[in-house]
Each structure stands twice: as structure tokens, then as C-alpha cells.
Design a protein around this motif. Structure first.
Motif, PDB file in Angstrom:
ATOM      1  N   PRO A 170      39.036  43.332  30.548  1.00 39.25           N
ATOM      2  CA  PRO A 170      38.352  42.339  29.720  1.00 39.25           C
ATOM      3  C   PRO A 170      38.699  40.890  30.031  1.00 39.25           C
ATOM      4  N   GLU A 171      39.933  40.617  30.445  1.00 41.57           N
ATOM      5  CA  GLU A 171      40.301  39.234  30.748  1.00 41.57           C
ATOM      6  C   GLU A 171      39.580  38.715  31.980  1.00 41.57           C
ATOM      7  N   ARG A 172      39.202  39.611  32.874  1.00 41.42           N
ATOM      8  CA  ARG A 172      38.536  39.197  34.117  1.00 41.42           C
ATOM      9  C   ARG A 172      37.026  39.297  34.017  1.00 41.42           C
ATOM     10  N   PHE A 173      36.535  40.342  33.346  1.00 42.15           N
ATOM     11  CA  PHE A 173      35.088  40.582  33.303  1.00 42.15           C
ATOM     12  C   PHE A 173      34.464  40.367  31.927  1.00 42.15           C
ATOM     13  N   GLY A 174      35.274  40.046  30.920  1.00 40.33           N
ATOM     14  CA  GLY A 174      34.720  39.866  29.589  1.00 40.33           C
ATOM     15  C   GLY A 174      34.081  41.145  29.091  1.00 40.33           C
ATOM     16  N   ASP A 175      32.831  41.032  28.609  1.00 43.00           N
ATOM     17  CA  ASP A 175      32.131  42.214  28.113  1.00 43.00           C
ATOM     18  C   ASP A 175      31.066  42.711  29.092  1.00 43.00           C
ATOM     19  N   LYS A 176      31.248  42.381  30.375  1.00 44.28           N
ATOM     20  CA  LYS A 176      30.271  42.794  31.387  1.00 44.28           C
ATOM     21  C   LYS A 176      30.186  44.310  31.479  1.00 44.28           C
ATOM     22  N   TYR A 177      31.331  44.978  31.370  1.00 43.40           N
ATOM     23  CA  TYR A 177      31.374  46.440  31.449  1.00 43.40           C
ATOM     24  C   TYR A 177      31.890  46.998  30.123  1.00 43.40           C
ATOM     25  N   SER A 178      31.371  48.147  29.749  1.00 45.01           N
ATOM     26  CA  SER A 178      31.792  48.727  28.472  1.00 45.01           C
ATOM     27  C   SER A 178      32.056  50.220  28.537  1.00 45.01           C
ATOM     28  N   ASP A 179      31.636  50.878  29.604  1.00 48.12           N
ATOM     29  CA  ASP A 179      31.698  52.343  29.612  1.00 48.12           C
ATOM     30  C   ASP A 179      32.350  52.907  30.866  1.00 48.12           C
ATOM     31  N   ILE A 180      33.244  52.142  31.491  1.00 49.77           N
ATOM     32  CA  ILE A 180      33.939  52.635  32.680  1.00 49.77           C
ATOM     33  C   ILE A 180      35.288  53.193  32.256  1.00 49.77           C
ATOM     34  N   GLY A 181      35.573  54.434  32.661  1.00 49.59           N
ATOM     35  CA  GLY A 181      36.817  55.074  32.266  1.00 49.59           C
ATOM     36  C   GLY A 181      37.794  55.230  33.412  1.00 49.59           C
ATOM     37  N   VAL A 182      38.966  55.708  33.084  1.00 49.57           N
ATOM     38  CA  VAL A 182      39.993  56.004  34.093  1.00 49.57           C
ATOM     39  C   VAL A 182      39.580  57.262  34.849  1.00 49.57           C
ATOM     40  N   PRO A 183      39.443  57.200  36.170  1.00 52.58           N
ATOM     41  CA  PRO A 183      39.024  58.406  36.904  1.00 52.58           C
ATOM     42  C   PRO A 183      40.190  59.364  37.120  1.00 52.58           C
ATOM     43  N   MET A 184      39.890  60.622  37.164  1.00 43.80           N
ATOM     44  CA  MET A 184      40.852  61.602  37.632  1.00 43.80           C
ATOM     45  C   MET A 184      40.935  61.505  39.158  1.00 43.80           C
ATOM     46  N   LEU A 185      42.102  61.794  39.694  1.00 39.95           N
ATOM     47  CA  LEU A 185      42.248  61.811  41.146  1.00 39.95           C
ATOM     48  C   LEU A 185      41.276  62.807  41.764  1.00 39.95           C
TER      49      LEU A 185
END
Length: 255
Positions: free
Chosen positions: A88-103
Motif C-alpha cells: 500500500p505505501e508504494r501502490f496505494g489502492d491500485k491493487y486490492s486482490d493480490i495474495g501471497v503465492p504458494m511456492l
């Protein structure tokens, strides 16, 4: 001096944490974007969740990536999958639904691009919490289908040795300092790759240590810096500004 002489040699580029210039780092959109741009080398970071699931994440704490002051290593995968990592500090609210991927998801994506090599960094935070044997074993199990495309790297020498014991994967050691002691350790370890942040290279023109390894220098931000490092012996350079540096590379090669 001819243009080709001025602009060569150029090393191969590594997209650090994917196309992290345009997308949150270490996410599937960042990796896919780098591949779509033509990346032949990727780098991403791996941690373990509380239930020992390897995931792509640099910081153990989720503050920078998700604005949440929680330790991902203390969360199960079911808990972590609910968290959006949008920087959020870099992109603000540009993205909202990106999650942590599994390897496993990154490995599946890598498998669809068989000419691509991935530098998979084993993070120290997970090594401290779970131990090198557990972390390395879990990561190697997931990467087995794409082992020939991977280089497992770490700042932790114990982890590098564990990789050699548990897998046929190539290994790399990330230097914490560019010193005579590190050079001696490298000669004893004989890794496939030595990796180093360019800011640790205090001498501007000296050749990098010669050996059976290949050098990969991280956090390079321009074609000029990459070309200078290539003359010193760097075969690869990593950048978090992949789109920008790739454009400079292509412009130089077209001249």
C-alpha cells in the motif's frame, strides 16, 4: 569507439521478485509480467508458514506488503491466504486482490517456461524459526518437478549445504560482505553462483573473484552499471526495475 564496443558486453538480466516495478513484489502478477516482458531469469524469496507451507514472501512481518503488523511465519496457510499483499505505501489502492503465492504456484508457472531459470532465495527468518533441514526439505519437495530450472540461494551457509545434501539443485551463496574471508569461504564452498549486492563492491574496476562459479550482482538500476559490472566478470545482474533496464538493454543492442 563504435556503438557496439561502447554498449558491450551486457550480462543477462534477472527480474528480482518478478516485475516488481509494476506489481507487488513476489506475487504471481509480478512473475507473469516479467515472463511476458521476456525475462529469462527470475528471482523470488521463500518463507514458511506456521504449518510449514513454502510461500513467496521477503519480509516475515506483513507491515510493508499488507499494512498488517503480523508475523507471517506464525500464521497458517489458511490464515495467510486471506491477506492481500498490495504494497500500500508504494501502490496505494491500485491493487486490492493480490495474495501471497504458494511456492507450488510459482513452480507451476515456471514449468510452463522451460527455458527460464529461477533463483529461489531461502530467507533467514524462516531458517531461524524452523531450522535449515526443515525449510530446505519443504522447499526442495515443492521444486522437484522443476529442479533443473532452479538455483537455490541463501545468505546462510548451512542452508546451502543442506540443499546439496537433499537435492540435485544448483546452489548459490549470497555474500553479506565482499571480503577476503568471504573469498576463502567461497573457495571452500565452490557454489554454482555467487551473488552480491552491487553496493558491497567498493572497488570500482577490480575484477570479481575468479572461480568455477558465475557471478550475479543484485540491485543494478541501469544499463551503464550492468555493462561496467560485466567487464569485471558478472555474468548476470538483478534489478527491481526490470522493465526500465530491459528497455535500455534492447536499445543498446539495437544501436
Amino acid at each position: 569507439m563504435s556503438a557496439s564496443r561502447l554498449f558491450s558486453p551486457l550480462p543477462d538480466l534477472i527480474a528480482q521478485r518478478g516485475n516488481s516495478e509494476d506489481y507487488p513484489e513476489n506475487t504471481l502478477p509480478a512473475l507473469r509480467s516479467a515472463l511476458e516482458l521476456g525475462a529469462r531469469h527470475l528471482q523470488f524469496d521463500v518463507q514458511l508458514t506456521a504449518d510449514r507451507r513454502p510461500v513467496l514472501l521477503n519480509d516475515a512481518n506483513l507491515k510493508r506488503m499488507a499494512g498488517l503488523n503480523r508475523n507471517a511465519l506464525e500464521m497458517t496457510w489458511r490464515e495467510l491466504v486471506e491477506i492481500a499483499v498490495t504494497e500500500p505505501e508504494r501502490f496505494g489502492d491500485k491493487y486490492s486482490d493480490i495474495g501471497v503465492p504458494m511456492l507450488a504456484q510459482a513452480a507451476s508457472l515456471l514449468g510452463t517456461h522451460p527455458a527460464v531459470t529461477a533463483f529461489v532465495e531461502i530467507k533467514r527468518a524462516s531458517l531461524r524459526v524452523f531450522g535449515a533441514e526443515v525449510v530446505v526439505r519443504k522447499i526442495c519437495e515443492v521444486l522437484k518437478p522443476v529442479v533443473r530450472q532452479c538455483v537455490l540461494v541463501s545468505r546462510d551457509l548451512t542452508a546451502v549445504h543442506q540443499v546439496r545434501q537433499l537435492s540435485s539443485c544448483r546452489v548459490g551463496w549470497i555474500l553479506s560482505e565482499y571480503s577476503n574471508l568471504s573469498a576463502l569461504k567461497s573457495e571452500a564452498l565452490v557454489p554454482d553462483y555467487l551473488l552480491c549486492d552491487h553496493e558491497l563492491l567498493t572497488e570500482t574496476n577490480a575484477q570479481l573473484w575468479r572461480g568455477p562459479w558465475r557471478w550475479a550482482i543484485h540491485n543494478v538500476t541501469s544499463r551503464e552499471a550492468a555493462a561496467q559490472l560485466a567487464t569485471r566478470g558478472a555474468r548476470l545482474v538483478g534489478t527491481t526495475s526490470f522493465r526500465k533496464v530491459l528497455r535500455e538493454f534492447r536499445s543498446a543492442r539495437a544501436s
